[in-house]
Design a protein around this motif. Structure first.
Motif, PDB file in Angstrom:
ATOM      1  N   LEU A   1      22.513   8.730  12.379  1.00 39.02           N
ATOM      2  CA  LEU A   1      23.203   7.439  12.306  1.00 39.02           C
ATOM      3  C   LEU A   1      23.830   7.166  13.668  1.00 39.02           C
ATOM      4  O   LEU A   1      24.826   7.781  14.034  1.00 39.02           O
ATOM      5  N   MET A   2      23.234   6.238  14.415  1.00 31.07           N
ATOM      6  CA  MET A   2      23.760   5.897  15.727  1.00 31.07           C
ATOM      7  C   MET A   2      23.986   4.404  15.895  1.00 31.07           C
ATOM      8  O   MET A   2      24.171   3.914  16.998  1.00 31.07           O
ATOM      9  N   LYS A   3      23.982   3.682  14.777  1.00 29.21           N
ATOM     10  CA  LYS A   3      24.239   2.250  14.772  1.00 29.21           C
ATOM     11  C   LYS A   3      25.483   1.971  13.929  1.00 29.21           C
ATOM     12  O   LYS A   3      25.873   2.770  13.076  1.00 29.21           O
ATOM     13  N   PRO A   4      26.133   0.826  14.129  1.00 27.75           N
ATOM     14  CA  PRO A   4      27.341   0.513  13.345  1.00 27.75           C
ATOM     15  C   PRO A   4      27.051   0.458  11.852  1.00 27.75           C
ATOM     16  O   PRO A   4      25.951   0.102  11.418  1.00 27.75           O
ATOM     17  N   VAL A   5      28.040   0.827  11.050  1.00 27.02           N
ATOM     18  CA  VAL A   5      27.989   0.692   9.602  1.00 27.02           C
ATOM     19  C   VAL A   5      29.397   0.375   9.127  1.00 27.02           C
ATOM     20  O   VAL A   5      30.377   0.864   9.693  1.00 27.02           O
TER      21      VAL A   5
ATOM     22  N   PRO B   1      21.966  -7.090  12.061  1.00 25.81           N
ATOM     23  CA  PRO B   1      23.234  -6.339  12.079  1.00 25.81           C
ATOM     24  C   PRO B   1      24.426  -7.162  11.624  1.00 25.81           C
ATOM     25  O   PRO B   1      25.492  -6.610  11.351  1.00 25.81           O
ATOM     26  N   GLU B   2      24.239  -8.483  11.498  1.00 26.61           N
ATOM     27  CA  GLU B   2      25.346  -9.341  11.056  1.00 26.61           C
ATOM     28  C   GLU B   2      25.396  -9.480   9.533  1.00 26.61           C
ATOM     29  O   GLU B   2      26.353 -10.027   8.988  1.00 26.61           O
ATOM     30  N   GLU B   3      24.381  -8.994   8.822  1.00 22.82           N
ATOM     31  CA  GLU B   3      24.330  -9.166   7.376  1.00 22.82           C
ATOM     32  C   GLU B   3      25.298  -8.241   6.657  1.00 22.82           C
ATOM     33  O   GLU B   3      25.468  -7.082   7.047  1.00 22.82           O
TER      34      GLU B   3
ATOM     35  N   GLN C   1      22.123 -12.247   2.877  1.00 26.54           N
ATOM     36  CA  GLN C   1      23.560 -12.021   2.796  1.00 26.54           C
ATOM     37  C   GLN C   1      23.995 -11.575   1.404  1.00 26.54           C
ATOM     38  O   GLN C   1      23.552 -12.129   0.393  1.00 26.54           O
ATOM     39  N   ARG C   2      24.841 -10.547   1.386  1.00 27.69           N
ATOM     40  CA  ARG C   2      25.515 -10.068   0.165  1.00 27.69           C
ATOM     41  C   ARG C   2      24.547  -9.543  -0.885  1.00 27.69           C
ATOM     42  O   ARG C   2      24.835  -9.597  -2.091  1.00 27.69           O
TER      43      ARG C   2
END
Length: 386
Positions: free
Chosen positions: A214-218, A160-162, A131-132
């Motif tokens: 890029l096909m994943k959330p950012v 993906p939650e980081e 994290q961070r």
């Protein structure tokens, strides 16, 4: 552009130990890397490089004719790389370049020998875990005269939650009659800040193909590589395939400067929003004749979201040939009805059209990498696109 506060991330204290065999990574990390185009088995790879958080942890070469080092080792070996280090990117450009200059964690250095044809791709990965964590890397790629290289760079977080920040400087030097195919696949997350700063120089007869996927959330990404075609007959093509789900903010474009006679440049973008924001600037500038450039940006809005295409052509002399095509819209109802008449339901028809829209042919990609990109496209189901 959204504001970014680098003080929210830690740029120290996340050093990692060496990883001799990428297959020893845990299964979750392997899956994240696979979806960023990285083969941990290293089959059909001329070399592999992994940078984890603040350390280079893996570097191996299996094919002669190519040199692969961590950037710090290369700076030591080549007395600071005075002809290549910070020569194409201004270290005072913004706070992100200054951060990379003042607190360099690592990155890769790749150099081909003159005349070498590196038949298998070199793969690199810039990976964040925790994290961070903030990451500063600087990459240099030198493709010597008459040589050829495929480079695959996967960028990812372990979950993906980081929340994380990736600041990456890349400088590409493409020699006379040399060819570089550079493919970057991002597998970030909803809380990740990404700030690459990329520039390249192509000499006479050289060729550069840049594929960006890029096909994943950012969370927040801004990228605009600047490529100078400085030698007669140089060619460059920037391909991008971008999907922005809800919550993603993507500002991604590119600049091609046609500075010599008989140069040719293309910028081809396919963008789709399913609730996120995409800013797609592109610029082709021609300062010599004859020179030809084409810019194409097509966007698809499914549901809510925003796509702002900004095509720009800048001709300086009589005789340059520059063109652009930009379109933003929705799936035509008649296309859905056509496929429904052939037995598909509405969701299946929509997914089929989306996959066709995103499936841009990227010439010169290794078969295994093309398969990985196709897999990502095929994983877009009805819930992603409706």
């Amino acid at each position: 552009m959204k504001d970014v506060n680098l003080s929210e991330f830690s740029f120290s204290g996340a050093e990692s130990t060496a990883i001799e065999d990428l297959r020893t990574l845990d299964n979750a990390d392997k899956e994240r890397l696979l979806m960023a185009g990285v083969d941990v088995d290293e089959t059909n790879r001329a070399g592999s490089f992994l940078h984890l958080n603040h350390s280079g942890v893996h570097c191996s070469v299996t094919q002669p004719g190519v040199e692969l080092l961590g950037i710090k080792a290369a700076l030591k070996k080549y007395d600071g790389l005075p002809q290549h280090f910070w020569q194409l990117v201004d270290p005072d450009k913004d706070e992100f370049t200054r951060s990379a200059r003042e607190n360099l964690h690592g990155g890769y250095f790749i150099r081909t020998e003159k005349g070498a044809k590196i038949t298998a791709p070199v793969q690199s990965c810039l990976f964040l875990k925790g994290q961070r964590v903030g990451q500063n890397v600087h990459n240099i790629v030198i493709v010597e005269d008459d040589s050829e290289l495929h480079l695959i760079t996967g960028c990812a977080v372990s979950s993906p939650e980081e929340a994380a920040a990736h600041l990456g400087i890349s400088e590409f030097y493409i020699g006379r009659n040399a060819k570089l195919t550079f493919t970057m696949i991002h597998n970030w997350g909803e809380e990740v800040v990404v700030r690459p700063r990329t520039s390249g120089r192509i000499l006479a007869g050289g060729e550069f193909q840049n594929n960006y996927v890029l096909m994943k959330p950012v969370g927040n990404l801004q990228s605009s590589p600047v490529i100078d075609l400085d030698g007669e007959g140089a060619r460059a093509r920037l391909n991008s395939v971008i999907v922005a789900p809800k919550g993603s903010y993507v500002n991604s474009g590119g600049v091609l400067n046609l500075n010599a006679p008989n140069t040719r440049g293309e910028i081809i973008a396919r963008t789709m929003t399913t609730g996120g924001t995409i800013i797609a600037p592109g610029c082709i500038s021609a300062k010599a004749v004859p020179a030809r450039g084409h810019l194409e940006c097509k966007g698809l809005i499914l549901g809510n979201g925003r796509i702002h295409a900004i095509p720009e052509l800048d001709g300086h002399l009589e005789g340059v040939e520059l063109s652009h095509e930009a379109a933003v819209g929705k799936i035509a109802q008649e296309e859905i009805e056509y496929l429904q008449a052939r037995g598909l339901d509405e969701d299946e028809a929509t997914s089929t059209i989306v996959r066709g829209f995103l499936n841009v042919d990227m010439e010169g990609l290794p078969v295994a990498l093309k398969r990985a990109i196709d897999e990502q496209i095929n994983h877009l189901d009805a819930s992603d696109v409706m």
